[in-house]
Scaffold this motif. Structure first.
Motif, PDB file in Angstrom:
ATOM      1  N   LEU A  29      63.557 129.263   5.761  1.00 28.37           N
ATOM      2  CA  LEU A  29      64.991 129.134   5.489  1.00 28.37           C
ATOM      3  C   LEU A  29      65.243 128.924   4.004  1.00 28.37           C
ATOM      4  O   LEU A  29      66.180 129.498   3.443  1.00 28.37           O
ATOM      5  N   ARG A  30      64.400 128.123   3.356  1.00 30.42           N
ATOM      6  CA  ARG A  30      64.569 127.913   1.913  1.00 30.42           C
ATOM      7  C   ARG A  30      64.266 129.191   1.143  1.00 30.42           C
ATOM      8  O   ARG A  30      64.973 129.538   0.202  1.00 30.42           O
ATOM      9  N   THR A  31      63.237 129.920   1.550  1.00 33.16           N
ATOM     10  CA  THR A  31      62.878 131.171   0.885  1.00 33.16           C
ATOM     11  C   THR A  31      63.968 132.211   1.076  1.00 33.16           C
ATOM     12  O   THR A  31      64.372 132.892   0.138  1.00 33.16           O
ATOM     13  N   ARG A  32      64.438 132.338   2.304  1.00 30.95           N
ATOM     14  CA  ARG A  32      65.453 133.338   2.648  1.00 30.95           C
ATOM     15  C   ARG A  32      66.755 133.085   1.901  1.00 30.95           C
ATOM     16  O   ARG A  32      67.461 134.016   1.540  1.00 30.95           O
ATOM     17  N   SER A  33      67.073 131.810   1.656  1.00 31.75           N
ATOM     18  CA  SER A  33      68.333 131.463   1.002  1.00 31.75           C
ATOM     19  C   SER A  33      68.225 131.443  -0.517  1.00 31.75           C
ATOM     20  O   SER A  33      69.228 131.304  -1.194  1.00 31.75           O
ATOM     21  N   ALA A  34      67.011 131.535  -1.035  1.00 32.77           N
ATOM     22  CA  ALA A  34      66.823 131.451  -2.477  1.00 32.77           C
ATOM     23  C   ALA A  34      67.505 132.622  -3.166  1.00 32.77           C
ATOM     24  O   ALA A  34      67.470 133.747  -2.703  1.00 32.77           O
ATOM     25  N   ALA A  35      68.121 132.310  -4.266  1.00 30.73           N
ATOM     26  CA  ALA A  35      68.800 133.334  -5.063  1.00 30.73           C
ATOM     27  C   ALA A  35      68.245 133.255  -6.483  1.00 30.73           C
ATOM     28  O   ALA A  35      67.187 132.680  -6.712  1.00 30.73           O
ATOM     29  N   PRO A  42      68.432 122.267  -0.979  1.00 31.02           N
ATOM     30  CA  PRO A  42      67.368 123.006  -0.287  1.00 31.02           C
ATOM     31  C   PRO A  42      67.167 122.568   1.161  1.00 31.02           C
ATOM     32  O   PRO A  42      66.756 123.374   1.991  1.00 31.02           O
ATOM     33  N   ASP A  43      67.448 121.322   1.492  1.00 27.86           N
ATOM     34  CA  ASP A  43      67.287 120.869   2.874  1.00 27.86           C
ATOM     35  C   ASP A  43      68.369 121.409   3.794  1.00 27.86           C
ATOM     36  O   ASP A  43      68.297 121.239   5.000  1.00 27.86           O
ATOM     37  N   GLN A  44      69.387 122.057   3.218  1.00 28.62           N
ATOM     38  CA  GLN A  44      70.454 122.648   4.015  1.00 28.62           C
ATOM     39  C   GLN A  44      70.460 124.163   3.897  1.00 28.62           C
ATOM     40  O   GLN A  44      71.437 124.815   4.237  1.00 28.62           O
ATOM     41  N   ALA A  45      69.358 124.720   3.429  1.00 30.55           N
ATOM     42  CA  ALA A  45      69.258 126.170   3.234  1.00 30.55           C
ATOM     43  C   ALA A  45      69.199 126.883   4.573  1.00 30.55           C
ATOM     44  O   ALA A  45      68.747 126.344   5.570  1.00 30.55           O
ATOM     45  N   GLY A  46      69.666 128.106   4.569  1.00 30.67           N
ATOM     46  CA  GLY A  46      69.598 128.930   5.770  1.00 30.67           C
ATOM     47  C   GLY A  46      70.888 128.918   6.558  1.00 30.67           C
ATOM     48  O   GLY A  46      71.882 128.316   6.159  1.00 30.67           O
TER      49      GLY A  46
END
Length: 110
Positions: A29-35, A42-46
């Motif tokens: 989720l953190r990788t997918r949301s990275a821009a 980061p704990d709320q990514a995705g």
């Protein structure tokens, strides 16, 4: 024993179709949301559903609520809708795999 809103069959099937560990899912989720910039939270990514699946993975069955059960059903139905029931490792288009990984299911994982 305390009442829980989740049936044993749903609990088992959810944990069968969600074949990524909470660590793997959180990292995905953190990788997918990275821009281009650093993720502010980061704990709320995705996605909301992906975050909810991550939260469910950290709970005991007796701690689940009705909203958790709703998400569990949604995830099980979605995975079965896009996969065969046997869930054998299957290659497909990357975007298809990535969508499923966002809810904790990696089609290439046994």
């Amino acid at each position: 024993m305390a009442d829980t809103p989740v049936e044993e069959a749903l609990w088992d099937e959810f944990h069968r179709v969600v074949n990524m560990s909470s660590r793997e899912l959180g990292e995905w989720l953190r990788t997918r949301s990275a821009a281009d910039r650093t993720e502010e939270l980061p704990d709320q990514a995705g996605t909301e559903t992906g975050q909810h699946v991550l939260a469910i993975l950290g709970k005991r069955k007796t701690d689940l609520n009705d909203d958790d059960v709703r998400v569990m059903r949604k995830v099980v139905d979605r995975v079965h809708g896009e996969r065969r029931d046997d869930l054998e490792p299957t290659a497909g288009q990357a975007n298809w795999r990535h969508r499923l990984m966002t809810i904790g299911h990696d089609p290439l994982k046994a």
